[in-house]
Design a protein around this motif. Structure first.
Motif, PDB file in Angstrom:
ATOM      1  N   LEU A 132       5.451  94.673  38.287  1.00 50.65           N
ATOM      2  CA  LEU A 132       4.758  95.532  37.330  1.00 50.65           C
ATOM      3  C   LEU A 132       5.003  95.068  35.897  1.00 50.65           C
ATOM      4  O   LEU A 132       4.115  95.147  35.043  1.00 50.65           O
ATOM      5  CB  LEU A 132       5.206  96.982  37.520  1.00 50.65           C
ATOM      6  N   GLY A 133       6.211  94.566  35.633  1.00 47.72           N
ATOM      7  CA  GLY A 133       6.497  94.037  34.306  1.00 47.72           C
ATOM      8  C   GLY A 133       5.572  92.890  33.938  1.00 47.72           C
ATOM      9  O   GLY A 133       5.068  92.808  32.814  1.00 47.72           O
ATOM     10  N   ARG A 236      12.739  99.611  34.180  1.00 45.79           N
ATOM     11  CA  ARG A 236      12.262 100.985  34.182  1.00 45.79           C
ATOM     12  C   ARG A 236      13.158 101.847  33.283  1.00 45.79           C
ATOM     13  O   ARG A 236      14.382 101.742  33.345  1.00 45.79           O
ATOM     14  CB  ARG A 236      12.303 101.517  35.616  1.00 45.79           C
ATOM     15  N   LYS A 237      12.562 102.687  32.482  1.00 49.85           N
ATOM     16  CA  LYS A 237      13.349 103.582  31.648  1.00 49.85           C
ATOM     17  C   LYS A 237      14.055 104.617  32.513  1.00 49.85           C
ATOM     18  O   LYS A 237      13.486 105.124  33.482  1.00 49.85           O
ATOM     19  CB  LYS A 237      12.459 104.282  30.618  1.00 49.85           C
ATOM     20  N   SER A 238      15.273 104.943  32.151  1.00 44.19           N
ATOM     21  CA  SER A 238      16.068 105.849  32.982  1.00 44.19           C
ATOM     22  C   SER A 238      15.527 107.269  32.998  1.00 44.19           C
ATOM     23  O   SER A 238      15.806 108.038  33.925  1.00 44.19           O
ATOM     24  CB  SER A 238      17.528 105.857  32.487  1.00 44.19           C
ATOM     25  N   ASN A 239      14.739 107.642  31.982  1.00 44.84           N
ATOM     26  CA  ASN A 239      14.210 109.010  31.930  1.00 44.84           C
ATOM     27  C   ASN A 239      12.888 109.164  32.677  1.00 44.84           C
ATOM     28  O   ASN A 239      12.271 110.238  32.655  1.00 44.84           O
ATOM     29  CB  ASN A 239      14.042 109.459  30.481  1.00 44.84           C
ATOM     30  N   GLY A 240      12.430 108.093  33.324  1.00 44.79           N
ATOM     31  CA  GLY A 240      11.216 108.175  34.119  1.00 44.79           C
ATOM     32  C   GLY A 240       9.927 108.189  33.329  1.00 44.79           C
ATOM     33  O   GLY A 240       8.868 108.513  33.870  1.00 44.79           O
ATOM     34  N   SER A 241       9.990 107.825  32.054  1.00 43.30           N
ATOM     35  CA  SER A 241       8.798 107.886  31.202  1.00 43.30           C
ATOM     36  C   SER A 241       8.017 106.582  31.177  1.00 43.30           C
ATOM     37  O   SER A 241       6.993 106.490  30.498  1.00 43.30           O
ATOM     38  CB  SER A 241       9.197 108.264  29.770  1.00 43.30           C
ATOM     39  N   GLY A 242       8.489 105.553  31.867  1.00 46.18           N
ATOM     40  CA  GLY A 242       7.771 104.289  31.856  1.00 46.18           C
ATOM     41  C   GLY A 242       8.712 103.100  31.860  1.00 46.18           C
ATOM     42  O   GLY A 242       9.789 103.151  32.475  1.00 46.18           O
ATOM     43  N   TYR A 243       8.360 102.058  31.111  1.00 46.80           N
ATOM     44  CA  TYR A 243       9.039 100.769  31.220  1.00 46.80           C
ATOM     45  C   TYR A 243       9.332 100.187  29.844  1.00 46.80           C
ATOM     46  O   TYR A 243       8.631 100.464  28.865  1.00 46.80           O
ATOM     47  CB  TYR A 243       8.192  99.797  32.053  1.00 46.80           C
TER      48      TYR A 243
END
Length: 300
Positions: A132-133, A236-243
């Motif tokens: 995905l990156g 991936r961002k740890s807060n689940g908001s994206g990358y």
């Protein structure tokens, strides 16, 4: 598509990928939750892979307590589960759906390297959102992508065809002449040199304090073409908001005359990245499988 791929032998694989594509249409937060559940299931069912990951974590983080290593193992499999759906998003999601999910920093570093006209090696590593990156980055700049042939004809077809849909040229990992030509023509080639390499093609340099069989391709390609090497990390961002996509400045004084020193430099960069986001690195790969000497004890 090769008609042989329509053989009934491959129908289960096609069905599985079809279901994956359908599930990937669910909202992103739902995919994160499903991915964590899939990772939990995988950790209990894929015991051999879980054992490899546990051993790698033990080797690379001896300072952690047994409880901390177990938490890292669990977090890693959650990341692996999410990564399955991230592959589906990379292959089939629309640009509209992916818009706003990626935060890109350092794009000017890639642009400055590309402006020199000698090609760019986009140095990456096997994090669980690697696919995905790469898709995110193709929305910013044109690039070629390498891929590693697999034993599954369906997986190989989908990997090559879906990457080709968004990238420039798709280059098999062993197609050295094609890669050299693309770099000499001034293209950007995205690749990850951080997996175990056959002894005859490798140099042994440290990775997390252990001698790891590592390809010197970064040194060789840069030396043969004059390409600049730009480190690229996607996590991936740890807060689940994206990358978060990070492009670092092109390596200075690279390549040198010393292939081993340059390869160690590459491993040091990747180790730094892994320490920053350890749960997202691909620990199920037997990174230390090939030992420096034939009589060295096996680590797995």
């Amino acid at each position: 598509m090769d008609p042989k791929l329509l053989n009934p032998l491959f129908w289960p694989a096609w069905l599985g990928f079809g279901l994956l594509r359908l599930v990937s249409l669910l909202p992103y937060p739902v995919l994160l939750r499903l991915g964590r559940g899939l990772g939990w299931l995988g950790r209990h069912l894929a015991r051999q892979r879980a054992g490899i990951a546990r051993r790698n974590i033990q080797l690379c983080f001896p300072e952690l307590s047994a409880e901390a290593r177990q938490r890292l193992l669990e977090a890693h499999f959650a990341s692996l589960g999410i990564g399955i759906f991230e592959i589906a998003l990379a292959w089939w999601a629309s640009d509209r759906r992916l818009a706003g999910l990626a935060e890109v920093t350092g794009l000017e570093n890639l642009q400055a390297a590309a402006e020199q006209g000698k090609g760019v090696l986009l140095l990456s590593a096997h994090f669980t959102c690697l696919e995905l990156g790469g898709r995110f980055l193709t929305r910013q700049v044109p690039l070629d992508a390498m891929y590693r042939k697999t034993d599954s004809p369906v997986v190989e077809h989908l990997t090559a065809s879906r990457r080709a849909h968004f990238s420039g040229e798709i280059i098999p990992r062993d197609a050295l002449k094609r890669m050299l030509k693309r770099l000499r023509d001034g293209h950007t080639v995205w690749y990850a040199p951080d997996q175990n390499t056959q002894r005859k093609k490798a140099v042994f340099v440290k990775f997390f304090g252990h001698m790891a069989s590592t390809t010197p391709a970064t040194h060789k390609l840069a030396r043969a073409t004059g390409a600049r090497v730009v480190p690229f990390k996607a996590v991936r961002k740890s807060n689940g908001s994206g990358y978060r996509l990070s492009l670092e400045p092109a390596l200075e004084d690279f390549p040198s005359a010393d292939a081993e020193a340059d390869t160690q430099r590459v491993n040091d960069i990747i180790e730094r990245w892994v320490r920053e986001d350890p749960e997202q690195y691909l620990w199920i790969h037997r990174r230390f499988r090939t030992r420096p000497n034939h009589n060295d004890p096996r680590l797995y």
